[in-house]
Design an enzyme around this catalytic site. Structure first.
Site, short mmCIF file in Angstrom:
data_model
loop_
_atom_site.label_atom_id
_atom_site.label_comp_id
_atom_site.label_asym_id
_atom_site.label_seq_id
_atom_site.Cartn_x
_atom_site.Cartn_y
_atom_site.Cartn_z
N TYR A 26 1.49 -30.92 12.14
CA TYR A 26 2.85 -30.53 11.58
C TYR A 26 3.57 -30.96 10.34
CZ TYR A 26 0.98 -27.68 15.20
OH TYR A 26 0.48 -26.19 16.09
N ARG A 30 1.35 -21.72 24.31
CA ARG A 30 -0.07 -20.66 24.60
C ARG A 30 -0.41 -18.96 24.87
NH1 ARG A 30 0.11 -25.88 26.30
NH2 ARG A 30 -1.12 -27.82 24.78
N HIS A 88 2.55 -31.43 23.69
CA HIS A 88 1.47 -31.76 23.97
C HIS A 88 1.53 -33.59 23.87
CE1 HIS A 88 1.37 -30.27 19.44
NE2 HIS A 88 0.42 -29.10 20.30
N LYS A 145 -2.06 -26.77 29.10
CA LYS A 145 -3.30 -27.66 29.21
C LYS A 145 -3.28 -28.90 29.88
CE LYS A 145 -5.30 -26.42 24.56
NZ LYS A 145 -5.44 -27.19 23.27
N ARG A 163 2.26 -20.08 17.28
CA ARG A 163 2.63 -20.76 18.06
C ARG A 163 2.54 -21.97 16.73
NH1 ARG A 163 2.30 -24.17 22.20
NH2 ARG A 163 1.27 -26.20 22.27
#
Length: 328
Positions: free
Chosen positions: A297, A151, A288, A182, A265
């Protein structure tokens, strides 16, 4: 007003919004179109406008949605209908608003934009005519974003060396990037050979203070001096600056669309999935927390497969040819 017909009711309401609410003429026109649609739906039941119920509205929303109307378009129509029935309530013609708790269907989330493999490689291989310092820095950033799926926040948080205060760093020996993602979750991403070479070139030119010159760094810039990616003055590069640099680089490279960090990304994830088919591995690489986030995806991967089918399969070609011949 109890005996007033649908057309008269609509005209009286439009007069109300035009004169008393002083809405713009174009807004009134749109309201008129929405109410004509409502009247048409009601006539097919048939049901008088004041007798329309909540189940009628929901059925008509479903019909509009199945007919291809977007969620946003339906929301605007419902807003017009809701105002109409609010007005009817003030006239004492309806006991409750049948549109009050009806919501439009949620719009599907757009697919993340990803570059085709050839375009991504072309962009990563591009060499700008910037000075060597800028070119080395930007090339290293592109390689980490596309080659490791970082990211942009993770990228700008990287330090030159590991420390107890570092948000992230690249272990050149282990070929790994340690990042803070995150939710303050740490993860390790592999760094490819090409990215390592780009980083070595950048570190040779970066200088000990991170500036383009040998000027000393002020005490207030001590933290910025540890940043892996810096601006000319030695301060840590911001996410906004990375966006601007990639956009400029993509224009110089002749890309069909401006490239931004998250597009690289997305490209990393899509291309990994196309090659490996391992959704769990891609989930881990992206950091994730939930597999459903990664599953988007698979839709990109299916688009890739569908295009390959259309281009290569004899039946797909015959189908397109037949459609052209059948066309008027």
């Amino acid at each position: 007003m109890a005996s007033v017909g649908a057309t008269d009711l609509i005209e009286k309401y439009l007069e109300y919004v035009r004169v008393e609410k002083r809405l713009a003429a174009r807004t009134v026109e749109l309201y008129a179109l929405d109410l004509q649609k409502l009247s048409s739906f009601a006539a097919k039941v048939p049901v008088a406008l004041p007798d329309v119920k909540n189940n009628h509205i929901r059925r008509w929303v479903a019909q509009m949605h199945s007919g291809g109307r977007s969620g946003r378009g339906i929301a605007l129509i419902l807003s017009g209908w809701r105002g109409f029935y609010t007005w009817l309530g003030r006239q004492g013609l309806v006991a409750s608003n049948p549109v009050q708790d009806v919501r439009s269907p949620k719009a599907p989330k757009p697919l993340p934009k990803a570059l085709a493999v050839d375009d991504a490689v072309q962009f990563a291989d591009f060499q700008s005519d910037d000075d060597a310092w800028l070119e080395a820095r930007d090339a290293a950033m592109v390689e980490l974003l596309y080659g490791s799926g970082l990211r942009v926040g993770e990228l700008v948080g990287l330090d030159v060396v590991a420390s107890t205060t570092a948000r992230g760093w690249v272990d050149m020996q282990a070929a790994e990037a340690h990042v803070l993602g995150k939710g303050s979750k740490r993860r390790t991403a592999p760094v490819g050979k090409v990215a390592l070479q780009a980083l070595e070139r950048w570190l040779q030119l970066r200088g000990p203070s991170g500036t383009q010159t040998a000027a000393p760094v002020a005490a207030t810039q001590a933290d910025a001096a540890s940043a892996l990616f810096t601006g000319r003055n030695g301060t840590r590069l911001t996410a906004q600056s990375v966006w601007q640099r990639l956009k400029r680089r993509s224009l110089m490279a002749g890309m069909a669309t401006p490239v931004h960090p998250h597009m690289l990304r997305h490209s990393f994830a899509s291309h990994m999935l196309q090659s490996s088919g391992d959704l769990r591995a891609v989930q881990e690489l992206l950091g994730h927390a939930n597999i459903t986030t990664t599953q988007v995806y698979t839709r990109l991967d299916f688009q890739h497969l569908a295009k390959a089918y259309d281009a290569a399969h004899p039946r797909a070609k015959l189908g397109r040819k037949k459609n052209r011949e059948d066309a008027p």
